[in-house]
Each structure stands twice: as C-alpha cells, then as structure tokens.
Design an enzyme around this catalytic site. Sequence first.
Site, PDB file in Angstrom:
ATOM      1  N   HIS A 376       0.801  -1.227   0.000  1.00 56.08           N
ATOM      2  CA  HIS A 376       0.000   0.000   0.000  1.00 56.08           C
ATOM      3  C   HIS A 376       0.831   1.273   0.000  1.00 56.08           C
ATOM      4  CE1 HIS A 376      -3.908  -2.017   0.973  1.00 56.08           C
ATOM      5  NE2 HIS A 376      -3.089  -2.906   1.521  1.00 56.08           N
ATOM      6  N   LYS A 567      -8.493  13.696   4.842  1.00 51.50           N
ATOM      7  CA  LYS A 567      -7.609  12.528   4.792  1.00 51.50           C
ATOM      8  C   LYS A 567      -6.569  12.722   5.878  1.00 51.50           C
ATOM      9  CE  LYS A 567      -6.684  13.734   0.443  1.00 51.50           C
ATOM     10  NZ  LYS A 567      -6.667  12.622  -0.480  1.00 51.50           N
ATOM     11  N   ARG A 568      -5.754  11.691   6.166  1.00 49.47           N
ATOM     12  CA  ARG A 568      -4.668  11.881   7.120  1.00 49.47           C
ATOM     13  C   ARG A 568      -3.815  13.067   6.699  1.00 49.47           C
ATOM     14  NH1 ARG A 568      -3.989   7.910  11.176  1.00 49.47           N
ATOM     15  NH2 ARG A 568      -2.223   9.228  11.735  1.00 49.47           N
ATOM     16  N   LYS A 573       0.599  14.361   0.898  1.00 43.01           N
ATOM     17  CA  LYS A 573      -0.776  14.607   0.458  1.00 43.01           C
ATOM     18  C   LYS A 573      -1.010  16.099   0.179  1.00 43.01           C
ATOM     19  CE  LYS A 573      -2.556  10.662   3.162  1.00 43.01           C
ATOM     20  NZ  LYS A 573      -3.203   9.756   2.182  1.00 43.01           N
ATOM     21  N   THR A 675      -8.712   6.406  -1.673  1.00 45.13           N
ATOM     22  CA  THR A 675     -10.045   5.824  -1.755  1.00 45.13           C
ATOM     23  C   THR A 675     -11.107   6.875  -1.436  1.00 45.13           C
ATOM     24  OG1 THR A 675      -9.656   4.996   0.483  1.00 45.13           O
ATOM     25  CG2 THR A 675      -9.478   3.402  -1.307  1.00 45.13           C
ATOM     26  N   LYS A 679     -15.067   7.829  -3.010  1.00 47.96           N
ATOM     27  CA  LYS A 679     -16.295   8.129  -2.267  1.00 47.96           C
ATOM     28  C   LYS A 679     -16.886   9.448  -2.758  1.00 47.96           C
ATOM     29  CE  LYS A 679     -14.114   5.719   1.504  1.00 47.96           C
ATOM     30  NZ  LYS A 679     -13.177   5.866   2.619  1.00 47.96           N
TER      31      LYS A 679
HETATM   32  C1  26Q Z   1       3.435   0.130  10.310  1.00 49.14           C
HETATM   33  C2  26Q Z   1       4.328  -0.243  11.285  1.00 49.14           C
HETATM   34  C3  26Q Z   1       4.275   0.300  12.562  1.00 49.14           C
HETATM   35  C4  26Q Z   1       3.265   1.217  12.863  1.00 49.14           C
HETATM   36  C5  26Q Z   1       2.361   1.577  11.893  1.00 49.14           C
HETATM   37  C6  26Q Z   1       2.447   1.054  10.613  1.00 49.14           C
HETATM   38  C7  26Q Z   1       1.476   1.476   9.571  1.00 49.14           C
HETATM   39  C8  26Q Z   1       0.126   1.555   9.857  1.00 49.14           C
HETATM   40  C9  26Q Z   1      -0.770   1.953   8.897  1.00 49.14           C
HETATM   41  C10 26Q Z   1       1.893   1.765   8.290  1.00 49.14           C
HETATM   42  C11 26Q Z   1       0.984   2.153   7.311  1.00 49.14           C
HETATM   43  C12 26Q Z   1      -0.375   2.249   7.609  1.00 49.14           C
HETATM   44  C13 26Q Z   1      -1.401   2.657   6.653  1.00 49.14           C
HETATM   45  C14 26Q Z   1      -1.188   2.873   5.382  1.00 49.14           C
HETATM   46  C15 26Q Z   1      -2.271   3.315   4.486  1.00 49.14           C
HETATM   47  O1  26Q Z   1      -3.366   3.606   4.915  1.00 49.14           O
HETATM   48  N1  26Q Z   1      -1.993   3.372   3.185  1.00 49.14           N
HETATM   49  C16 26Q Z   1      -3.009   3.778   2.229  1.00 49.14           C
HETATM   50  O2  26Q Z   1      -3.679   2.600   1.793  1.00 49.14           O
HETATM   51  C17 26Q Z   1      -4.797   2.931   0.984  1.00 49.14           C
HETATM   52  C18 26Q Z   1      -5.518   1.647   0.653  1.00 49.14           C
HETATM   53  O3  26Q Z   1      -4.783   0.904  -0.271  1.00 49.14           O
HETATM   54  C19 26Q Z   1      -4.352   3.691  -0.262  1.00 49.14           C
HETATM   55  O4  26Q Z   1      -5.499   4.096  -0.953  1.00 49.14           O
HETATM   56  C20 26Q Z   1      -3.525   4.918   0.120  1.00 49.14           C
HETATM   57  O5  26Q Z   1      -3.004   5.518  -1.040  1.00 49.14           O
HETATM   58  C21 26Q Z   1      -2.404   4.511   1.051  1.00 49.14           C
HETATM   59  O6  26Q Z   1      -1.699   5.653   1.496  1.00 49.14           O
END
Ligand code: 26Q
Length: 853
Positions: A376, A567-568, A573, A675, A679
Amino acid sequence: MQSIKQRKKVVYSPGLTELPPLPMDVPGLKEGFRHHYTCHLGRDKYCRSPRYYYKALAFTIRERLMERWNNTRYAYLDADCKHGYYLSLEFLMGRALGNALLNLGITDEASRALLELGLKLEDLSAEEIDAGLGNGGLGRLAACFLDSCATLELPVMGYGIRYEYGMFRQRIVDGRQVEEPDHWLRDGNPWEVERPEYTQRISFGGRCESFRTESGETSYRWADTRDVLAVPYDIPIPGYRNGTVNTLRLWKAAATDVFDLDEFNAGSYTESVATKNEAENITMVLYPNDASENGKALRLRQQYFLASASLQDVVARWKAHKEDFADFAEKNCFQLNDTHPSCAVPELMRILMDENGLGWDEAWGITTRTMAYTNHTLLPEALERWPLPMFQQLLPRSLEIVLEINARFLKEVAKRWPGDSDRLRRMSIIEEGEPQQVRMAYLAIVGSFSVNGVAALHSHLLSEGLFRDFYEFWPEKFNNKTNGVTPRRWLAWCNPGLNRLITDTIGNGWVADLGRIRELAPYADDPAFRERWHSVKQENKARLASLVEAKCGVTFNTESLFDVQVKRIHEYKRQLLNVLHVIHLYDRIKRGDTAGWTNRCVLIAGKAAPGYYMAKLIIKLVNNVAKVVNDDPDVGDLLKVAFLPNYRVTAMEYICPGTDLSEQISTAGKEASGTGNMKFMMNGALTIGTLDGANIEILEEVGEENFFRFGLTAQEVEQLRPNYYPHAVIASDPDLARVIWLLQSGHFSMFETGIFDPIVQAITSPRDPWMVAADFRSYVEAQKRVAAAYHDREGWTRKSIINSAYSGKFSTDRTIAEYNEGIWHLDRVKAERGSQEEDAAEHHLEERERSFG
Ligand code: 26Q
C-alpha cells in the site's frame, strides 16, 4: 501422492439450535425492541436515555443477524469450500447499525417501528461510537472488502485485533491537535460475540532447541517461552440482502492462568499481576501512525500475535476435519494487508514443521501457495524493517526460519545471476548495517505467490522501482488490483437523497452492481433530472453546513462551492498546497481582484500522527489561516475556511454527499491509490487532482472535461528533482511570492512569532521531496477553471451526474471479484435465504452473475 481424505464426521444436535425465523416486519421489530429494552437491558418507562434505545435496537438487529450467521457457517461447512482470510492489523469499521439495516433490507421497517414508538432512527444511530480500529485508507479498505466479500457470497473471514483503544480522538485547542484516548468499548459492544472456546496460546521470547526425533530426524523446539492467550471476538458481516453473514474475528490478549505466572515470578503475587498487565498490553492500543513506526517492540508483538493466533485458528479448524495437509493450500488463502501481518510467513512454516512434523520443502510449498501480499505504499521510508536483535529476542524461532528462507532464496538468486553480489545484497531479506534489519516487504514477497499494488500506476511503479529486482526474478507474481469502496455504505446508506433519486430513475440494481449506475449518464442531458440532482446536493450541503457550524462555529453558505480535502495529514498529500491556494484567494480579495469571483467554502479535516511535527504544524496553519480569513469583514461570503476536528468514518458519511469539489492533490507518484477520491466521485463531487494513484483511473472513466487535472506527472517529478529550485519558482510567480511573504511576515501568526518558519523553509528548500512550489501555478490555474465551471450551474450539475454515473469501476465488488479471479479462486457459496432476502436478492444476483462471471 496422497489419497483424497474423507471429512471427519461431526456429531451435533440440531434440536439445540433450531428456532423459527425472527420477523422482519414493523410489528416484529417493535416487539423485539420492547423485549430488549425491558427484559434484556432492564430499563423501564422512566428511563429515557437514547443510549439504551440505541442498544435495544442494536440487539434487535443483532439477533436477526445471528440466524443468518449460523446458516452461512453451515453452508460453508457443507460445501467443504476453499476459504480466504484477510489478515489485517486494521479494520476501520465505523458504525454497524445502519449498515446492518441496509444490508438486511429493513431500514424502512426499523424506521417506522421506531416512529410508532415515538423515536427517530437517526437519533439512535447517532449514539453508536465508531469502531475506529484503523488509521485511514488501508484500514477502511479492509472494512469495505469485508462488505463486498459477504455481498458476493465469498467464504472470506477477516482476522484482526480487538484494540481496547482505537484511533485517538482529535480535539483542537488553540488551533493545535490534542489527542485523547478512544475508549470505544466502555459501554460494551453489542456487535461482538466472545468465543473463549476458540482461545489460542501465543508464545514469545525463550530460545530454540534442536533435538532428534524417534525416527532420527532433527526437529526444533521453542522453549522457555512467555505465553499469552488470544481470545477471539466475532463480529457479523452481513452481505447485501443475500442471507450471507460472514465473520470478522478480532483477537484480544489475555494472561495465561495464574499457575503459569507463578512459574515466572517465583510465586510473587504483585509480579504476577504485573505480568498479566504485560500480556494484556498487547491489544491495548492501535498505533496511530499511517507510515511505519520502526523499532517499537510492542508493535512487533501485536503483529506476531495476530499472525500466530489466526494461523493456529485456521489450522485447528482444518485438523478438526482433515487427516493431513495434502490439500491445505488448495483450500486456504491468506491475503496479507501490507507487511503488517507478514510474520505469518515464518509462522505458518513453524506450525507446519514444528507442530505438525512436515519437512521444509513440503511446508514451504504449502506456505508459498497460500500467502498473497498487498502493498500500500511507494514511500521507501515507509517500508517496514525490524532490528534483527529485537526480532531474535521476541521471536527466536521465527528468526531462525526467516534466516533459512533467506539463505535458500539467495541461493536461487545467485544461480540466476552468478557473481552479482550487489544484487544479493540488494535483495537479501536481511539488510546489513548496525544493527541488521529484517526487511518485511521482501519476506512477504519471497513467501507469497502473489504481490499486488492498489492502483495501476502504483503497481507499475512497484515493478519498475521499489521491487524491481523481485519483478525481474518473478514477473508472474506481480499484479494490480485497483482499490474500491463499498457502494452500500458510501452511497446507498450515507446519501439517502441521492439513493432515492437514482433508484427512482434506474431502479435499485446499482446497489449490488454499481456498473449499472452508468444508466444515469443519459439523464445528464435532462434539465428536469439535473434540477432534482442539484436540489439533493443542496440538501446535503445544508446538512454538512450545520455540522461545520456546530463543530467549528463557521457559517458555510450553501450557494458557495464546497471545496473539501479530508484525509490523514501528511506532507505528501500536500494539504499545504491547498492552504497556499486559500492564502492566494485571500490575497486576491484583499487586493480587490474579485471580478467574476466564485464564493468558496474550504473544508479540511484529518488526523496527524502524534509524533509527526510538520503534520501538526500544518493543522495549526490551517486553523490560523481560517481564523484570519473568517474574521475579516472584507472577506464575508467570498471565502470561508474550516478545520473539522476528529475526522473519522462517520464524519465522511456526512461530508462526501455534501461536497462539490474533491481535493486529491498529492505529489504524483506518492499516493498509492487513495479511496476518499472514489467516495467523493460516487456522490457526485468533481475532482481537482494530480495524475497520481487511482485519480488517473477516475480521469480515464470520466474524461478530461469532467475532471480538473493539474501538476507534474510522476515521471516529471523525478526528472525535475535534481534541478528543482523553489526560490526561482517563487521569484517568477508574483502570486506565490505574495503568499510566501504573507506567511513569512507573520500575517497568520500575529502573536506567535516565527511559528510557521519551518513551513516556509520546507516549501523553499531545493530538497523539498513533495515539490509544493513546483505545482502551485498549475494548481491555481486549475482552481480558476473550477471557479469558472461552478458559475455554470447546469454545466456543473451535468459533470456531477457524469462523475457518479462513471464511478462503477470503483466499487469494491469489482475489486474483490478481481482478487477472487486472479488470486483466491474461491467458489461462491449461497447461504439459505430468509423471506426478506428472497425477492430483492434473486434479481441482483442474476445481474451480477452476468457482469462478474
Ligand atoms: C506500520 C508499522 C508500525 C506502525 C504503523 C504502521 C502502519 C500503519 C498503517 C503503516 C501504514 C499504515 C497505513 C497505510 C495506508 O493507509 N496506506 C493507504 O492505503 C490505501 C488503501 O490501499 C491507499 O489508498 C492509500 O493511497 C495509502 O496511502
């Protein structure tokens, strides 16, 4: 070859569980509600708390899910079918009530039942706390996937963690983010069923021993471990009006019994209780970072805890019915949601070898035919790595297996590219350095038969860039699965006005087959339809405006363009680019340059990771700019700015229906998919966006005339990078120069001298990875096209209809159908239907069979 094994015979007593189906009509729902309110919850006529009204309704609906849930389980068992498992550290479910009503097909019945009791469904619904067990895109994608799997009647189970505290709640104090814990389970959770009978035991620490088996072979034992229990809580996942209810199984950590604790603690009571705490800490809190936070041992514990509990659970169920593992890989598939659960690769090896006596080759064959990995992210710094010493200490047996996997893998690489030691170094699962690190993405790639990205550009860039070496080695593993969102929650439920209009116009087939929403396209030319479309949008804007008024104290005029970025908060972004444009508009107003002006309400929302300094500073900037703009009498309705606190699933359910313009403005090549963009599109917003992630595919669907494209392409970004001089860009663009000057001069930080200096520095640095200044001019020009287009109300409404009409591709039903055709190969299994499902479903299913095969 092993012979086909018989299923073990299961003995059960149907008399224990057979009940007549519960009524789904208004009188039946009223009866259920009264029963739960009085008999179950023990409330009386003097208690007038909406919380208990909500709970009574939730239990009424829950019991109607139960019978379908059991029937679905029986159907899967009888079919002896292949199962898919979606392993994810995050499931961002939001509220369950409305979704359950919609998918059971009893929204109207419930609404009427409550009215007859003097209650309003919306008021009760508002009592439910979001299940915020995720950060953002990746977690919400997992939730949308579950909805689509159940709707497509696929035997897929979600496995995750039951965090005691979900995503933090965000408050804004003096314009800054303040985090508060989200104790979402405080009042109990009516949507879960605890199943202690399926508890698993998870080991940590200790050491590895090898020993000789009776037959003289070397085997391995993991000894002196500190164990933790994993207790499952099941959540029902209803499909859309088809009688199917799938399962999301969330694990909670619990201490092993006291006798075990005494062993470690030499009988000390207080130490014992402290150890209990340590065990239960594992599932206490969701890590609130949406980029990897490296090196936190507790996070690695969470990841292994999930992987081990889920695999043990699946293997235990397998062994209850099968004699051996001969066709385990033909009957099970694990989809890894990013690398977070990728401990599953060595863990399945360990379970098969150490606990079930399989040899390496057989275990490896099974593992690499059952694991599939979804990536991702494109940001190299976000790839997960764990320090080898930490891995060794926490998971010594897993590490041993990882090292063996790596040794065997590198041998294959060396065979293919003899003498290419640089390639071996690049591809090794173990990164050299002080300390060495385990590269989880490489582990996931080596251990999986499928590796996919989440949008066409993203998958392309993975093969060409981040995973190039692996693509050269195994091109056949790599594939794309463009993301989607569920049209049930993100259109049918969250936008009742549009739902009614669309259904009045083309029938309700689109809800379970979004491709059919294309039938709306011809109506874009019908002025009467456009008028109805516009008035639905206006109602939704009014609803959004009251939310903004209530939460931010800012008045949005619904005649203005609603320009939204939610978004975050992340530098890539580029919320900053949005703010620069807002400051530019403000500057134009102050200069009197407002000929042909389009009034605009800019809404920004999102959470920053608590340790992300720049993201938090960007929130502060948005709030300070909002204050200056909104308080300036010269500005009035020309421009409004608001930062909506505590963005979450439920907030988006109000925001996307009321949005005119969707901001998707990441630096090209950085957003894997996005995503939120989908929406908004479904709900008739137009997109202003870069050629990044799924924006490209949205543009392909709607065409240039219905999309506001701007900015450098991913390729241009990389070409420009070495010669990027933002000072020169600023010097040659007076508008940008004025914006930067306003920032520098303290116009938005009157009593907080210099607080935004780091932002000015970031934008003006030749090393700005996000190249904000580079896209400023192009963005401003695109925004001018937006403003002009909004003046033409008929034209805008036309584009809005076209955006919804061409959003069919972005249903997770399409995404999941592709996962199934390309990766999982599961057969659909129909569950027994109740009378409620009968009429609605037959129609949809036939339609779907035609489009998805
Ligand atoms: C990893 C290790 C330790 C702590 C946290 C994490 C961690 C947690 C969440 C790393 C990444 C995430 C989330 C990533 C994320 O939300 N990515 C998004 O995924 C969406 C679904 O595929 C995409 O549409 C977005 O582009 C992408 O940024």
